[in-house]
Design a protein around this motif. Sequence first.
Motif: not given
Length: 436
Positions: A269-274, A277-284
Motif C-alpha cells: 500500500a506504499d506508493p514509494k514501493q508499490s 498502491a492505490d489499487k489494493v484492497g484487503f479481505a480476511l
Amino acid sequence: MTLRTFLLGACSALAFAGMASAETLTIATVNNGDMIRMQKLTDDFKAKNPGIDLEWVTLEENVLRQKVTTDIATKGGQYDVLTIGTYEVPIWAKQGWLVPLDNLGANYDVDDLLPAIRSGLTVDGKLYAAPFYGESSMVMYRKDLFDAAGLKMPDAPTWDFIADAARKITNKDKEIYGICLRGKAGWGENMAFLTAMSNSFGARWFDEKWKPQFDQPEWKDTLDFYVKLMKDAGPPGASSNGFNENLALFQTGKCGMWIDATVAASFVADPKQSQVADKVGFALAPDKGLGKRGNWLWAWSLAIPAGSQKAEAAEKFVAWATSKEYSNLVAEKEGWLNAPPGTRKSLYANADYQKAAPFAKMTLDSIESADPTKPTVKPVPYVGVQFVAIPEFQGIGTAVGQQFSAALAGQLSVDQALKSAQQLATREMTKAGYIK
C-alpha cells in the motif's frame, strides 16, 4: 617526562580504554523490509547508547533459521541478539537456551503488548522474546482487476470464491496472474501457508495419538485445490517463490491476489514501493465453511541467547527496537503506514495509524481470531496454527514442504507427495517416541 608528553600519553590511554569498553553486538536477522528499515534507523540507538556498536548478519528466512538453530543448540555464542519466531521461543526457553527479558526498562510497558502475541513469547510468566512485529494472514487483491471482471471481494471470502476469481482475472499474455501463493519449500515458507490453509479444509498434521494425517481426504482436498489453482492462475516458477518473491510480483502488478502475512500490507500500500498502491484492497483469509479460516499467528521477535556474554547491552537493544518510541521514530521518518504492526494495543488505538493504514482493523481482527490452542476443526494434541509446537517439527515440516513444492513444480503427483509426507512423518514421529 614533559607535561605535554604526559598529557598526550594519558589521553591516548583514555581513548584506548574507551575503545576497549565499547561492546559490539552481533545481531542475526531476517532479510525482510521491516528489519532492513530497522538497520537504517539504528543511529538513534547508537546516539542513546554510545558504548554499544552493532554488527548485522542478515539472512534469507530458511538460512537464518538453520544457522541460528545450529548456533544456539551447540552453544556456539556467535550471536548476541537473535531474530526468532513464535515457534522457537517456548521450545528454546524450556531448554534454557534464552535469557528472560526482565530488564526492558521502566518505560517499556510490557502490558501494552497484544495478549495473543505476548502469550506465545511467554513461558512460566516470563517474557523470553520481545515482538518486533506480529502478523496473521489476509487476502491482498487488486480492486481494478476485480472491477474489470465484474467481481466484488467479500470481507470474508470462501476458497471457492477465491479460486473462481483468480481464474477470471488471470491474463497470462499480459503477465497478470490471478493469484500468488508460497511454493518455496520450508516449514516457515510453503508449509506456513499450506498448514493454515489445510486447517480451514478440516485437515490436521496429527490425530490425538500423534499419527500423521497426510493419508486422509482433507489433506488431499487441500493439496489438489492448491496445485490446480496455481497451475491455472499462478505465476511460472511458483515452487521457488516465498514471501519476498511474491511481494515483488504483487508490487510490480503481476498478481491479482496474494494471500500472505498481514505485515505485507504496508509494503503493497506504499506508493514509494508499490506500483499498485492505490489499487489494493484487503479481505480476511478464506474459509471452507467449516468454522476455521486459513489465517495464522506469528511474531518475528528479538531474543538473547544464553551463550551471549553481552546480555545487558543486548537487552538495551531489544528494548529500543521493540518499544513504542521505535514506532514513533518510524512514523517520523517514513510515516505511520510503515510502523511495525501487530504488537502493541497503543498502535491500534492511534488515530494517525488508523488513518494511514486502511488494513489496521483487519490485521488486528485476524491476529485476535487465530487460536493456537484450537487450530483445527478436529481435536489435536498440539499447539500452533501454521506450525506444530514440538522440536521435531522444524525438520519434519521442511521435509514435507519439499514434497509439496515438488508437487507444485510437477515433479511429483499430489498422491505421491502425500504418500511420501505420510511415510517420512510417521518414521520421524516413531523415532522421536510420539507414536508407540
